[in-house]
Design an enzyme around this catalytic site. Structure first.
Site, short mmCIF file in Angstrom:
data_model
loop_
_atom_site.label_atom_id
_atom_site.label_comp_id
_atom_site.label_asym_id
_atom_site.label_seq_id
_atom_site.Cartn_x
_atom_site.Cartn_y
_atom_site.Cartn_z
CG HIS A 509 -57.99 80.83 -21.55
ND1 HIS A 509 -58.12 80.68 -20.09
CD2 HIS A 509 -56.71 81.25 -21.91
CE1 HIS A 509 -56.82 81.21 -19.73
NE2 HIS A 509 -56.23 81.70 -20.75
CD GLU A 510 -54.57 80.93 -25.35
OE1 GLU A 510 -54.41 81.82 -25.40
OE2 GLU A 510 -54.30 79.98 -24.24
CG HIS A 513 -55.88 85.43 -23.85
ND1 HIS A 513 -56.04 86.24 -22.34
CD2 HIS A 513 -55.13 84.24 -23.40
CE1 HIS A 513 -55.53 85.16 -21.57
NE2 HIS A 513 -54.97 84.29 -22.09
#
Length: 761
Positions: A509-510, A513
């Site tokens: 997820h990160e 980003h």
């Protein structure tokens, strides 16, 4: 969570830390043998012998953040959950059983706005806490009618009358009265012109209510029944800015705490809430002057922190570390330093930078660094960030030209796994995003990945080291991508509750980003959210994380069946909305748009990549608007029933050309095979000006490793880059490759077949 800088939102206090692909395509000629038509540039024909074939494989923990800039009353208990971004959904949730989210209680705003005096008090007492919680969101005329001073005064006197006969339970709705008053202060702070000013009449009434409650001996009962009311009442002290008047309550709870409290979440919460009274009291002049006149609360804090160090390292350790922090926070007042300094120094001497007492040492050291830095030698806290980095993050590991990992404790195998997971994700991301390279002026060519050993370590060290709020499941710090020397990084931690399985919580997820900010979103984070884009930013990160790992997002699919939001509504999502809407519904919206309206997404990303936020907003709210609602709701129903459709993974074309060894731009060669120890050779020609070349392998059986060379046939002894993880999912990324021919091979650590190699640039 993605942010350009640490985000301290109003009212975020002493929160718990809850308990965050290779694209495959196929083969060609027999591996390990030279073909007659060799590429123009190789130094020789592909070797017929690949060598030996043995190819080596190279808590609930709560902390108070630094001071916030505004002194707003705290939001409701349910509202406070909004800070829990990126957290796992498990039993570690901070919500006590009686306050857990449930089906919305019937609650009509008119029941409160249409009543006054004793009728209003009776209505509140007869309502549920869930119902009263919803009033924190009132605005406009409803806010004025519910929370004008006359209404609040009536309820405060109602609390006084109720508290006189309080029996230590919520039988008469005491908690609802307290919660209603908290809601009033919260709404009035946010809408002062609408609600109107609060004056001395309300202050007299609220003091009468709180005085009576705390004077009732049953308010000290150690039980869940009393704890729920007591915890809210302690927070109301701060909401009403009566921090100075009720310092005796702070001292009473800290002094009275013993092991009998430990069986009640609510009693522990009541004790922890005294730190809210202290933390925010510094912004009330009367509080500072009161402590200056009688600094005994400092002795109480020291006694609690020093005398209960055995709690450190347990699920109640936050009570001790928060006591140390709040003692250290008094260093900001010159008049109190002579009293505070030796107490702070004493706590530092009783704890250590690592080990079971680290949360206390680091919390206190952070306060000295922030409020009394000139005396760092006295405390032994000089150069705090460097010392923490040296002690806590001893491991540095380079995953390639773009990823560097700094870790607290990871084995070589774990580092290899994390690196492979991120490297392989690159190809999947680009296949979904269909980008043409970084957005203009983005210099974030590398990402630093910081991995703490556990959620508790993240809580302890993340704030002091990186200046972040750690009430979340990880954070990406983009910085200014146009600035020379800027370092993009994300901070994460191992999900210790999954051990012995190793997992870095929210790793993919990160990392999304980072990729999204670099290839899809022009400018820094502040520019990115100038218009509502959170549905995309968090939804896309969830989408890539789950679909790349080929995981079912069960919680989101369950939400789909509820059909809670229209697509148009989700386009307005911000971080002020709850995590369910931000993450699960963001995922659903992104997945639907990618699968059903890819052309709109392509247009949208064109605007995002150019920084044309207004055009993007017009597309979402005007051009698209509600036009897909019928199809959207039908899709949600099908998804909830188990048919969400395939995740978006645009198929690559098979490479063309008579030589089956040739790769090309965004194409693949399928069904590659080789016997153990042999190689399958490929090559491609890259044009001038290529920013990035990505080679991935996937699919099939056996175990194939990927090798690359810019100057001749790639072998296990002649290469510049390789990817040698277990299985066939390998990725190699080359930034700014020289124009001309480049060479790739698959080495059969074990005989393989049906493997696909894809080239993208």
């Amino acid at each position: 969570m993605r942010t350009s800088r640490p985000r301290h939102r109003r009212g975020w206090l002493a929160a718990p830390l809850a308990l965050a692909l290779a694209l495959g395509l196929a083969p060609m000629a027999s591996a390990g043998t030279a073909n007659a038509a060799s590429p123009p540039r190789p130094t020789g024909a592909a070797p017929t012998d690949a060598g030996t074939g043995s190819g080596s494989a190279d808590a609930h923990v709560r902390r108070s953040p630094l001071p916030v800039s505004e002194r707003a009353p705290l939001p409701s208990s349910r509202e406070e959950l909004r800070r829990d971004y990126d957290r796992p959904d498990d039993a570690r949730s901070r919500v006590a059983p009686s306050m857990r989210a449930s089906a919305a209680a019937p609650c009509a705003v008119g029941d409160f706005t249409s009543r006054t005096g004793s009728a209003l008090v009776q209505q509140i007492r007869a309502s549920t806490t869930d119902c009263v919680n919803t009033l924190f969101s009132l605005a406009g005329s409803d806010a004025a009618q519910a929370f004008r001073e006359a209404q609040m005064t009536s309820v405060a006197y109602g609390l006084r009358d109720d508290a006189a006969t309080y029996d230590g339970t919520n039988r008469t709705g005491t908690a609802q009265l307290v919660l209603y008053l908290r809601a009033g202060y919260y709404v009035q702070w946010n809408h002062p012109a609408t609600v109107g000013a609060y004056g001395p009449g309300l202050r007299t009434a609220i003091r009468a209510g709180l005085d009576t409650f705390f004077a009732n001996g049953r308010s000290g009962n150690v039980s869940d029944a009393n704890g729920e009311v007591l915890a809210e009442a302690v927070t109301l002290i701060d909401s009403a800015e009566e921090n100075a008047r009720y310092l005796y309550v702070v001292k009473r709870l800290l002094t009275g705490y013993d092991s009998s409290y430990d069986s009640s979440w609510w009693m522990l919460n009541a004790v922890n809430n005294v730190y809210t009274v202290l933390f925010r009291g510094h912004q009330v002049p009367e509080f500072v002057s009161t402590v200056s006149a009688d600094p005994s609360v400092l002795d109480t804090l020291y006694a609690f922190a020093s005398g209960r160090r055995s709690l450190l390292g347990t699920d109640r350790g936050y009570l001790v570390s928060n006591a140390g922090r709040e003692l250290g926070r008094f260093l900001q007042h010159t008049a109190l330093r002579s009293k505070t300094r030796p107490l702070v120094r004493g706590l530092l001497d009783l704890s250590a930078i690592t080990g079971p007492t680290a949360a206390l040492w680091v919390g206190v050291a952070e306060m000295t660094d922030h409020y009394d830095k000139a005396e760092c030698a006295y405390y032994g806290t000089c150069d705090l960030q460097r010392r923490l980095a040296a002690e806590v993050l001893p491991i540095t590991f380079t995953c390639g030209s773009t990823i560097r990992v700094r870790a607290q404790q990871m084995t070589s195998a774990q580092l290899d796994w994390a690196c492979a997971s991120m490297r392989n994700q690159d190809a999947y991301f680009h296949s979904v995003a269909a980008d043409t390279g970084p957005v203009a002026n983005d210099r974030n060519t590398t990402i630093e990945v910081v991995v703490f050993d556990s959620s508790a370590d993240y809580q302890t060290y993340g704030g002091p080291m990186f200046g972040i709020d750690t009430n979340n499941g990880g954070m990406y710090l983009e910085g200014d991508p146009a600035a020379a020397g800027n370092q993009a990084r994300f901070i994460a931690y191992e999900a210790e509750w999954l051990r012995p399985t190793f997992e870095i919580w929210n790793l993919n997820h990160e990392y999304t980003h980072y990729l999204d900010g670099r290839f899809n979103l022009y400018g820094d984070f502040t520019a990115n959210i100038a218009t509502p884009t959170i549905w995309w930013i968090e939804g896309f990160a969830e989408y890539v994380s789950y679909s790349y790992r080929e995981l079912t997002y069960g919680a989101a699919i369950t939400e789909a069946g509820k059909k809670t939001y229209s697509l148009r509504t989700l386009f307005d999502t911000t971080y002020n909305h709850d995590t369910n809407r931000v993450y699960r519904w963001g995922y659903l919206a992104v997945r639907y748009m990618l699968q059903s309206h890819r052309g709109d997404v392509t247009t949208l990303l064109g605007h995002y990549r150019a920084g044309n936020w207004n055009a993007a907003r017009t597309l979402l709210t005007g051009t698209i608007g509600s036009r897909y609602d019928t199809d959207w709701y039908a899709w949600l129903g099908a998804c909830a029933a188990g048919n969400c459709g395939g995740t978006t993974n645009p198929p690559a074309n098979e490479c063309t050309g008579g030589d089956v060894r040739t790769l090309g731009r965004n194409c693949q060669r399928s069904n590659l095979q080789a016997t153990t120890g042999n190689l399958s050779y490929l090559y491609l020609q890259v044009p001038a000006g290529t920013a990035r070349l990505t080679i991935t392998s996937s699919g099939g059986t056996g175990d194939a490793d990927l090798y690359y060379s810019p100057s001749g046939w790639a072998t296990t002894t002649s290469y510049t880059h390789r990817s040698v993880t277990s299985g066939n999912g390998e990725t190699i990324t080359i930034d700014n490759p020289a124009p001309g021919y480049h060479y790739v091979s698959l080495h059969a650590r074990q005989a393989f077949s049906g493997v696909t190699v894809k080239s993208e640039y």
